[in-house]
Design an enzyme around this catalytic site. Structure first.
Site, short mmCIF file in Angstrom:
data_model
loop_
_atom_site.label_atom_id
_atom_site.label_comp_id
_atom_site.label_asym_id
_atom_site.label_seq_id
_atom_site.Cartn_x
_atom_site.Cartn_y
_atom_site.Cartn_z
CG ASP A 65 6.36 -95.35 86.15
OD1 ASP A 65 7.13 -94.45 86.55
OD2 ASP A 65 5.71 -96.08 86.90
N GLY A 66 5.83 -94.60 81.58
CA GLY A 66 5.95 -94.90 80.16
C GLY A 66 6.93 -93.98 79.46
CG ASP A 169 -2.94 -117.38 79.29
OD1 ASP A 169 -3.47 -118.09 78.43
OD2 ASP A 169 -3.42 -117.17 80.41
#
Length: 201
Positions: A65-66, A169
């Site tokens: 996927d990257g 965050d």
């Protein structure tokens, strides 16, 4: 669809299977008089937008996927469709497995394929750091604090109008593809989404 005569390829640099499949594809294309351009998928921050320059009919991504995200980021602005060949671990975004590559190449050659349009994000980062610049994102953009500890406050503005503020965050702005990938990666359900990266099948 148009028969593919100019094919770009982007390969994961550290996967032997990806390199082998690229070599096999280049050899097949040479026999079929299809021109090819091959680049390796480097880190996203080392973007080289010109790496797949030229008039390409389609791009094959060899990796996980990257690598697929990297390929889409390189060619999305030009509307070039991308087909992923899964040489990775998850392969949610990749459409075919290596043993189906031969059939896929014939379909590309004859124009027997379809293209799905996917929504993308255009992200402008105002920073002097390495993230500064313009980015295209198929899945999501994440704004988070650099170190753990106290919460930070975010103010969110949509189309110039204040929306809300968060103490958190971080904040994730996702396309319809992003939550699906996140859910799928932890064994969850596929999130319904509209079918604008061009994904081939």
């Amino acid at each position: 669809m148009i028969p593919v005569r100019r094919l770009g390829m982007i390969a994961h640099p550290d996967r032997a299977e990806a390199r082998e499949l690229v070599d096999r594809t280049v050899a097949w294309c040479a026999e079929e008089d299809i021109s090819t351009t091959v680049v390796e998928a480097g880190p996203l921050n080392d973007a080289a937008p010109g790496a797949l320059d030229g008039d390409l009919d389609a791009v094959l991504s060899f990796g996980g996927d990257g690598t697929m995200l990297r390929a889409v980021a390189l060619v999305a602005a030009r509307g070039i469709p991308v087909l992923g060949v899964n040489c990775g671990q998850m392969g949610y975004l990749t459409e075919i497995e290596p043993d189906a590559l031969g059939d896929a190449l014939v379909r590309l050659q004859t124009g027997d394929y379809s293209v799905s349009e996917r929504t993308m994000l255009a992200v402008d980062v105002n920073s002097s750091g390495p993230a500064g610049g313009q980015w295209a994102a198929l899945n999501e953009a994440v704004l988070e604090k650099p170190k753990p500890g106290r919460l930070v406050r975010f103010e969110v503005v949509i189309n110039g109008a204040p929306f809300t503020s968060y103490a958190a965050d971080g904040v994730i702005v996702a396309t319809p593809t992003g939550p699906t990938a996140d859910s799928f990666s932890v064994g969850g359900r596929i999130v319904a989404r509209p079918l604008t990266a061009r994904m081939m099948s």
